[in-house]
Design an enzyme around this catalytic site. Structure first.
Site, PDB file in Angstrom:
ATOM      1  N   ILE A 104       0.818  -1.213   0.000  1.00  0.00           N
ATOM      2  CA  ILE A 104       0.000   0.000   0.000  1.00  0.00           C
ATOM      3  C   ILE A 104       0.856   1.270   0.000  1.00  0.00           C
ATOM      4  O   ILE A 104       0.361   2.337  -0.312  1.00  0.00           O
ATOM      5  CB  ILE A 104      -0.977   0.008   1.202  1.00  0.00           C
ATOM      6  CG1 ILE A 104      -0.238   0.057   2.545  1.00  0.00           C
ATOM      7  CG2 ILE A 104      -1.881  -1.238   1.163  1.00  0.00           C
ATOM      8  CD1 ILE A 104      -1.152   0.265   3.752  1.00  0.00           C
ATOM      9  N   LYS A 105       2.127   1.138   0.360  1.00  0.00           N
ATOM     10  CA  LYS A 105       3.059   2.290   0.376  1.00  0.00           C
ATOM     11  C   LYS A 105       2.420   3.552   0.943  1.00  0.00           C
ATOM     12  O   LYS A 105       2.597   4.640   0.406  1.00  0.00           O
ATOM     13  CB  LYS A 105       3.632   2.535  -1.020  1.00  0.00           C
ATOM     14  CG  LYS A 105       4.517   1.390  -1.525  1.00  0.00           C
ATOM     15  CD  LYS A 105       5.264   1.755  -2.798  1.00  0.00           C
ATOM     16  CE  LYS A 105       6.139   0.619  -3.300  1.00  0.00           C
ATOM     17  NZ  LYS A 105       5.407  -0.559  -3.800  1.00  0.00           N
ATOM     18  N   ARG A 106       1.664   3.417   2.029  1.00  0.00           N
ATOM     19  CA  ARG A 106       1.088   4.587   2.666  1.00  0.00           C
ATOM     20  C   ARG A 106       2.137   5.253   3.540  1.00  0.00           C
ATOM     21  O   ARG A 106       3.188   4.659   3.850  1.00  0.00           O
ATOM     22  CB  ARG A 106      -0.124   4.206   3.527  1.00  0.00           C
ATOM     23  CG  ARG A 106      -1.263   3.475   2.803  1.00  0.00           C
ATOM     24  CD  ARG A 106      -1.856   4.261   1.665  1.00  0.00           C
ATOM     25  NE  ARG A 106      -3.125   3.718   1.195  1.00  0.00           N
ATOM     26  CZ  ARG A 106      -3.323   3.151   0.005  1.00  0.00           C
ATOM     27  NH1 ARG A 106      -2.335   3.033  -0.865  1.00  0.00           N
ATOM     28  NH2 ARG A 106      -4.538   2.727  -0.339  1.00  0.00           N
TER      29      ARG A 106
ATOM     30  N   ASP B 108       4.255   5.376  -6.293  1.00  0.00           N
ATOM     31  CA  ASP B 108       4.803   4.051  -6.514  1.00  0.00           C
ATOM     32  C   ASP B 108       5.605   4.123  -7.797  1.00  0.00           C
ATOM     33  O   ASP B 108       6.046   5.210  -8.168  1.00  0.00           O
ATOM     34  CB  ASP B 108       3.661   3.019  -6.579  1.00  0.00           C
ATOM     35  CG  ASP B 108       4.115   1.644  -6.121  1.00  0.00           C
ATOM     36  OD1 ASP B 108       4.920   1.012  -6.837  1.00  0.00           O
ATOM     37  OD2 ASP B 108       3.674   1.194  -5.048  1.00  0.00           O
TER      38      ASP B 108
END
Lengths: 309, 309
Positions: A104-106, B108
Site C-alpha cells: 500500500i506504500k502509505r 509508486d
C-alpha cells in the site's frame, strides 16, 4: 506474524512472494468475458474478473508459497468495486493460511498514519465495537515523512503482532534521484536503512524483527550493504524477473541462515502464460503456468543460494 | 483545473482549503447516534456519520471557500464503507462546484503509479468503456521514488487537465529526519522543490503550473526559500491552526500577486465547535461554528497579506 512468515519460508523452502497485481490485460479473455457477461463492462465487471483470476492463481499455488503481496493500486484504479475485490482477495488468501503483505506504500503524519495503520493492520473503534477494515498481515510504508509517519504503524504492529516493510531502496530506474543522494558522504537509503534497523530493535520476533525493508533486486550491490546495516530486518525484494533481477543477483540479500529475504514476482508469475516459455500450456490453463513459474522461481533462487554456500 | 482553482481563490478572496478529515470524535453525538440507529455500531454506521457530518459542513461553508481536501486515510480506516463515504463526499463537493484535492499521498513506480493516477484523477478502461473511480481534481503525491513514480501522475494531469501537490517539506516535527538532510550543502527538500519546478514547467495553466507542492506552515523560513525555487508552483500549506501555524507566518508562501499558496485547516474548521472560542454556539450548531471559523481564518490570512504589502 514475522515468526509465521519465517516458519512458512522454512517449511516451503520458498523465500518468495507472489505479487497479485492484476492488470486487466493479464487476465485471460474467457475470464474477462464471463465477468462482463455477469456484470457488464463496468467497474463491477472488472472487479469480478480480477477476483476470479486471483482465486484461480491462489488455488494453483498456495501450497508452494508462504505469502502473497496484492498491490492495492491495481484494485484502487477500479474504485470501490476494485477495492472490494482487494478485500475479498486478502480474506481468501488468509483462509488459505497465506501471509498477506498489503503493498500500500502509505505514509502520512501522526493521526493520519494511525488511521492508515488501523485500517490496514489494526482495528478501528466504532461506538462500543471494533472492526478491522482490510486486515492484512504486513504493509509497505513510505518513510519520506520521518519517524512521526512510521511510529503510528509500529505501535499498531506491536499491539496486533503484525509487520511492516519500509521503502529503503526501490527497484525502479529513477529511484536514485532522491534515495542515492549523498548525506555526509553516504547515500540517503543507507540512512533510511539505519533508521529501519533502529525502529526494528524493539520489535523483535524470535529471530527477525517485524519491521522489515524494501530493497529492489535491481540493485544487488546496495542490497549487500543494506543487509549488513539491517541484519535483523527481513528484506522484501521486488524487481525479480520482469524488472530484470535474477536468482544469482539475490544471494547477498539473504543472511547466512538462508533467511532474511523474501523475493517478489508479480507479472512473471501471474501472467506466466503469456511468456514464450509457458505459452504451450495455453491461456485456459493459465493458473498451471503460474504454478510452473513458481516452481521455476523457487529452483532459481534455491539454486543460487546453494551455489553461494 | 489550476485555472479554476486560481479563479475561485480570486473570487472568494480566500486562499484556503477546508480539510475534511473527520475523526469520529470530532462528530457531534447527535449525528453519531442517528447514524448508529440507522446502521448499527458498524463500519457502515461510522461511514454514515462521517457523510452526514461532512454534508452539513460543506453546506455551511461552500460559498466562502474555493476548495476542500478530504484526507483519504480518515475514510480508509473504516474499510470499504469508509471509502464509499469518501467517494460520496468527493461527488457532493464537486456538485457544489468546489475544487476537490484528494489528500492521498500515493506514490509508486511505473504502471503502479499509473494505476493510482487513473483511479484518482483519470479514467480506467474496462472493455470498450471508460470509468473514473474516485475523480478528484487534484491529488497529493509522495516523491520518494523519483521521476518514475511522479511522471505517470503528470501524464494523466496533462490529459485530464487535473493537478498535483507533491510533498516537498511536510509540516510534522520529524519531517527533517530525511527531508532536511544536506545534499551537496543543500537540504533534500530544496532538491525536491527544484524537481517540482522542473516537472511543472511543461504543465502550465494561465499563470501557475498545475504541478504544485506541499510545504508545511510550521516551517515559514523554508517556505520563503521554496517560494523562490518554485515560483510557478501553487503551494498547498498544511499545519495552520491546530498544528501551530498562523496567518503572519504564511505571507512568504505567497507571491507578490497575492496568489500561489492555499492554506489548509482541518480540525480548526471541522471541529471548531469544540474550541472555547466557538463553544457557546453549541454542538447542535457545529456547522455554524465551522462557518465562523472559516470567516476568521480568511480574515487572519487576508489581514496578514494586507499588512505585508
Amino acid at each position: 506474524m514475522i515468526n509465521k512468515l519465517t516458519e512458512k519460508i522454512r517449511k516451503t523452502h520458498a523465500p518468495i512472494v507472489v505479487g497479485l497485481d492484476p492488470m486487466l490485460n493479464y487476465i485471460p479473455k474467457h475470464i474477462q468475458e464471463a465477468a462482463f457477461k455477469a456484470c457488464g463492462e463496468t467497474l463491477e465487471g472488472a472487479a469480478e474478473a480480477i477476483w476470479q483470476f486471483n482465486k484461480e492463481i491462489v488455488d494453483a499455488t498456495y501450497d508452494l508459497i508462504p505469502a502473497v503481496k496484492p498491490q492495492i493500486a491495481m484494485y484502487e484504479q477500479f474504485g470501490i468495486p476494485g477495492l472490494m475485490a482487494f478485500k475479498k482477495t486478502v480474506d481468501y488468501c488468509k483462509e488459505k493460511d497465506l501471509v498477506v503483505i498489503g503493498d500500500i506504500k502509505r505514509g502520512d503524519i501522526g493521526s493520519t498514519s494511525a488511521a492508515y495503520a488501523a485500517g490496514h493492520i489494526g482495528k478501528v473503534q466504532v461506538g462500543s465495537k471494533e472492526y478491522a477494515g482490510f486486515d492484512e498481515d504486513f504493509v509497505t510504508v513510505n518513510p519520506y515523512l520521518g519517524s512521526d509517519g512510521v511510529n503510528p504503524f509500529i505501535d499498531v504492529c506491536k499491539k496486533e503482532k503484525k509487520g511492516l516493510f519500509i521503502l529503503v531502496k526501490t527497484s525502479n530506474p529513477s529511484s536514485g534521484e532522491f534515495q542515492d543522494q549523498l548525506v555526509n558522504g553516504r547515500p540517503l537509503y543507507e540512512l533510511v536503512g539505519q533508521k529501519v534497523a533502529e525502529w526494528g530493535q524493539e520489535c523483535m520476533g524470535d529471530t527477525y524483527s517485524y519491521i522489515g525493508a524494501v530493497v529492489g533486486a535491481t540493485y544487488p550491490e546496495m542490497g549487500k550493504i543494506l543487509r549488513r546495516i539491517m541484519p535483523k530486518a527481513y528484506i522484501l525484494v521486488p524487481g525479480y524477473g520482469a524488472q530484470g533481477g535474477q536468482g544469482k543477483d539475490l544471494v547477498h540479500f539473504f543472511n547466512e541462515d538462508g533467511l532474511g529475504a523474501i523475493v517478489n514476482s508479480s507479472r512473471g508469475i501471474i501472467a506466466a502464460y503469456k511468456q514464450e516459455k509457458y505459452a504451450k500450456m495455453g491461456e485456459a490453463d493459465f493458473a498451471d503456468a503460474s504454478r510452473k513459474a513458481v516452481e521455476d522461481m523457487i529452483a532459481d533462487i534455491d539454486g543460487a543460494l546453494q551455489a553461494a554456500k
